[in-house]
Design an enzyme around this catalytic site. Sequence first.
Site, PDB file in Angstrom:
ATOM      1  N   HIS A 194       0.842  -1.203   0.000  1.00  0.00           N
ATOM      2  CA  HIS A 194       0.000   0.000   0.000  1.00  0.00           C
ATOM      3  C   HIS A 194       0.875   1.250   0.000  1.00  0.00           C
ATOM      4  O   HIS A 194       1.470   1.597   1.015  1.00  0.00           O
ATOM      5  CB  HIS A 194      -0.936  -0.025   1.216  1.00  0.00           C
ATOM      6  N   ASN A 248      -5.077   4.506   7.397  1.00  0.00           N
ATOM      7  CA  ASN A 248      -6.481   4.862   7.188  1.00  0.00           C
ATOM      8  C   ASN A 248      -7.342   4.537   8.392  1.00  0.00           C
ATOM      9  O   ASN A 248      -8.332   5.217   8.666  1.00  0.00           O
ATOM     10  CB  ASN A 248      -7.027   4.177   5.930  1.00  0.00           C
TER      11      ASN A 248
HETATM   12  N1  LIG Z   1      -5.743   7.717  -4.900  1.00  0.00           N
HETATM   13  C1  LIG Z   1      -5.181   7.526  -3.737  1.00  0.00           C
HETATM   14  O1  LIG Z   1      -4.904   8.470  -2.987  1.00  0.00           O
HETATM   15  C2  LIG Z   1      -4.811   6.128  -3.316  1.00  0.00           C
HETATM   16  C3  LIG Z   1      -3.855   5.951  -2.316  1.00  0.00           C
HETATM   17  C4  LIG Z   1      -3.463   4.661  -1.967  1.00  0.00           C
HETATM   18  C5  LIG Z   1      -4.060   3.574  -2.596  1.00  0.00           C
HETATM   19  N2  LIG Z   1      -5.005   3.779  -3.555  1.00  0.00           N
HETATM   20  C6  LIG Z   1      -5.573   2.579  -4.201  1.00  0.00           C
HETATM   21  O2  LIG Z   1      -4.949   2.422  -5.480  1.00  0.00           O
HETATM   22  C7  LIG Z   1      -5.854   1.831  -6.395  1.00  0.00           C
HETATM   23  C8  LIG Z   1      -5.967   2.712  -7.617  1.00  0.00           C
HETATM   24  O3  LIG Z   1      -6.448   3.989  -7.232  1.00  0.00           O
HETATM   25  P1  LIG Z   1      -6.232   5.281  -8.130  1.00  0.00           P
HETATM   26  O4  LIG Z   1      -6.633   6.441  -7.296  1.00  0.00           O
HETATM   27  O5  LIG Z   1      -4.895   5.263  -8.763  1.00  0.00           O
HETATM   28  O6  LIG Z   1      -7.354   5.033  -9.259  1.00  0.00           O
HETATM   29  P2  LIG Z   1      -7.448   5.674 -10.704  1.00  0.00           P
HETATM   30  O7  LIG Z   1      -8.871   5.596 -11.083  1.00  0.00           O
HETATM   31  O8  LIG Z   1      -6.751   6.988 -10.760  1.00  0.00           O
HETATM   32  O9  LIG Z   1      -6.600   4.674 -11.631  1.00  0.00           O
HETATM   33  C9  LIG Z   1      -7.020   3.370 -11.951  1.00  0.00           C
HETATM   34  C10 LIG Z   1      -6.445   3.031 -13.309  1.00  0.00           C
HETATM   35  O10 LIG Z   1      -6.674   1.657 -13.566  1.00  0.00           O
HETATM   36  C11 LIG Z   1      -6.978   1.524 -14.943  1.00  0.00           C
HETATM   37  N3  LIG Z   1      -7.667   0.250 -15.121  1.00  0.00           N
HETATM   38  C12 LIG Z   1      -8.948  -0.061 -14.830  1.00  0.00           C
HETATM   39  N4  LIG Z   1      -9.178  -1.348 -15.129  1.00  0.00           N
HETATM   40  C13 LIG Z   1      -8.031  -1.862 -15.603  1.00  0.00           C
HETATM   41  C14 LIG Z   1      -7.634  -3.141 -16.065  1.00  0.00           C
HETATM   42  N5  LIG Z   1      -8.489  -4.142 -16.059  1.00  0.00           N
HETATM   43  N6  LIG Z   1      -6.360  -3.314 -16.475  1.00  0.00           N
HETATM   44  C15 LIG Z   1      -5.480  -2.295 -16.464  1.00  0.00           C
HETATM   45  N7  LIG Z   1      -5.795  -1.068 -16.033  1.00  0.00           N
HETATM   46  C16 LIG Z   1      -7.057  -0.848 -15.599  1.00  0.00           C
HETATM   47  C17 LIG Z   1      -7.802   2.737 -15.262  1.00  0.00           C
HETATM   48  O11 LIG Z   1      -7.775   3.004 -16.674  1.00  0.00           O
HETATM   49  C18 LIG Z   1      -7.090   3.810 -14.452  1.00  0.00           C
HETATM   50  O12 LIG Z   1      -6.063   4.456 -15.168  1.00  0.00           O
HETATM   51  C19 LIG Z   1      -7.160   1.625  -5.635  1.00  0.00           C
HETATM   52  O13 LIG Z   1      -7.180   0.322  -5.149  1.00  0.00           O
HETATM   53  C20 LIG Z   1      -7.041   2.626  -4.499  1.00  0.00           C
HETATM   54  O14 LIG Z   1      -7.782   2.229  -3.358  1.00  0.00           O
HETATM   55  C21 LIG Z   1      -5.389   5.023  -3.942  1.00  0.00           C
END
Ligand SMILES: NC(=O)c1ccc[n+]([C@@H]2O[C@H](COP(=O)([O-])OP(=O)(O)OC[C@H]3O[C@@H](n4cnc5c(N)ncnc54)[C@H](O)[C@@H]3O)[C@@H](O)[C@H]2O)c1
Length: 482
Positions: free
Chosen positions: A140, A190
Site C-alpha cells: 500500500h 487509514n
Molecule cells: N488515490 C489515492 O490516494 C490512493 C492511495 C493509496 C491507494 N489507492 C488505491 O490504489 C488503487 C488505484 O487507485 P487510483 O486512485 O490510482 O485510481 P485511478 O482511477 O486513478 O486509476 C485506476 C487506473 O486503472 C486503470 N484500469 C482499470 N481497469 C483496468 C484493467 N483491467 N487493467 C489495467 N488497467 C485498468 C484505469 O484506466 C485507471 O487508469 C485503488 O485500489 C485505491 O484504493 C489510492
Amino acid sequence: MAFEMVAVVGLGTMGAGIAEVFARAGLRVIGVEADADALATGRGHVERSTQRAVDRGRLSGGERDAILGRITLTTSREDLREADLVVEAIPEVLDYKRSLFADLDRICKPETVLATNTSSLPVTAIAAATGRQGRVIGMHFFNPAPVMGLVEVVSTVLTDPALVPEISELARRLGKTPVAVGDRAGFVVNRLLLPYLNQAAVLLEQGLARRDDIDAAMRLGVGLPMGPFALLDLIGLDTAYEVMGVLFDETRDRRHAPAPLLRELVSARLLGRKSGRGFHGDEPRPREPDRSTVITFEMAGEGADELTERLRTAGFKPSADPDVILRPADRPVIEHAVRLQDPARLVGVRVVGNRVAELAATVLTSQAAARAARDLMTVIGLTPVACRDRAGFVTDALLYPYLNDAVRMYDTGYASIGDIDAAMRLGCGYPAGPFETLESIGLAVVRDGLRALYAEYREPAYAPAPLLDQLVTAGVHVFPRA
Ligand SMILES: NC(=O)c1ccc[n+]([C@@H]2O[C@H](COP(=O)([O-])OP(=O)(O)OC[C@H]3O[C@@H](n4cnc5c(N)ncnc54)[C@H](O)[C@@H]3O)[C@@H](O)[C@H]2O)c1
C-alpha cells in the site's frame, strides 16, 4: 528473491507514480492499462511527473530519460509472464481485482509475487481468487507515490511469512519505509486517519464550530499539514465515504459510521478537489472583519496572567465593566458563567500551540462578547477559533480520540509503537506520530481529557484505553518501547 522485472497494472493516480518509483530505483517496469487511450494518459502522468522533478532540479534530463527508458507500456496482460512482481493499482472494486488476480495467476510464472495497492479491500479476499495465496500480499503506497515515504506491507493469514521481509526489503530499495501489518480494514494509516476526518464532519454537523475554524484549529493549533476538511477534499469525499463504510462493516463501531454530511455531499457530487467543490470551493469573497474600536476586558480564573500581559502590551486594559470576561479553560465554562451577575459576557479561552485561541461561547454568551473576544485574540496575533462550550472544545475533541485509537491499536498487537508513529509521520506528513504526540502533551493530560470527553459525549470509544489509564496510574510518562 531478486525483483528485477516488475509490472504495474493500472496507471492512474497511484499506478503511474508506483511505476515511476520502481523505475527510479533502477528496476525494469512493465506498465499495463486497459486500452490505448488509458495507456497514453498513463504515459502522460509519468512524463509530467518526471519533468516536474527535472524542473525542480531534483533529476537531470539524462536521469529522466533513463527512468522513462526502463518503463515499457502495454495493453496486454499476457506480457507479464516473466515479471517477478506485479503490483495492481486498478479501481477499488473487489470484483475487478479478483478477476484480475485470477487472470494474473494463470498468466504469470509460479514464483511471481502478486501485490495489491488496495486501500480498504480485504487482501485475503483478493488472494483467494488465486491458486498462489502464499505469494499474494498488499503493498500500500501513499499519494503521491514518488513523494510519500511509506509502504504498508499487508500480509494475510495465508501469505508465506518469508515474503514479508522480502517485500519490506524491496520497499527499502525504493527508498521507502515499510511497515508490516496484518489484513485489517484500513491497515494503520487509514484506520487512524479516516475516523478522525469523519469525526470532524460529525462535529461540523453538530454545530460545534465552523468549517474554517476547525481547519485552522487543527492546522495552526495542532500543527497538522492540513485541516480535516481541506484533507477530505483532497482525498475525495466519495473515497472517504467508502473507506468509512468498509471500516464500519468490519468494526460495527458507530463512530466509524460515515457522517451523514459526507453522504449528503457525495450524493450531490460535491466530491472535493476532483469535482471542483466539496467542503471547500464555494467560498464567498472574504469580508473585511468588523473592527472594534475600543474593547475592555476582564480576566477571570487561573492561568490568566500571560494572556492579560499580552493584552496589556497590545494596549488593552482590564476593566471593571468589561465588554468580555475571558476565562482560561480547557473544560466547559458554563458553570462559571452562571455565577456571574452578567453571564452573557463570559467566553472560555484556550491557547493551543501558541497560534490559536479556542473561544468557547456558552448558550448565554452574547454575540457582542463573542465578537470582542475574537477581536482581542486577533490583535494579539492569535487565530481565533470560535466553538461551542463543549468538553474538548475543537482540538482535544478531534485529537484525543485519535491518540486513544492509536493506543488501542498498539495494545491489540496489530502494530508496534515505532511502526504506528512512522506510519502516521510518513503516510500523512504529520510532524509527529501519535505516541510522540501523546508523550509531548503528557499521558495524564490526554487521559483526563478523554475522561472529560467520555463524560460529555458518552461515547464508549472515548473512554481512555486501559493501557493509557494504567500507565498514568503507575506514574509512567512514556510508552514502553521494545
Ligand atoms: N488515490 C489515492 O490516494 C490512493 C492511495 C493509496 C491507494 N489507492 C488505491 O490504489 C488503487 C488505484 O487507485 P487510483 O486512485 O490510482 O485510481 P485511478 O482511477 O486513478 O486509476 C485506476 C487506473 O486503472 C486503470 N484500469 C482499470 N481497469 C483496468 C484493467 N483491467 N487493467 C489495467 N488497467 C485498468 C484505469 O484506466 C485507471 O487508469 C485503488 O485500489 C485505491 O484504493 C489510492
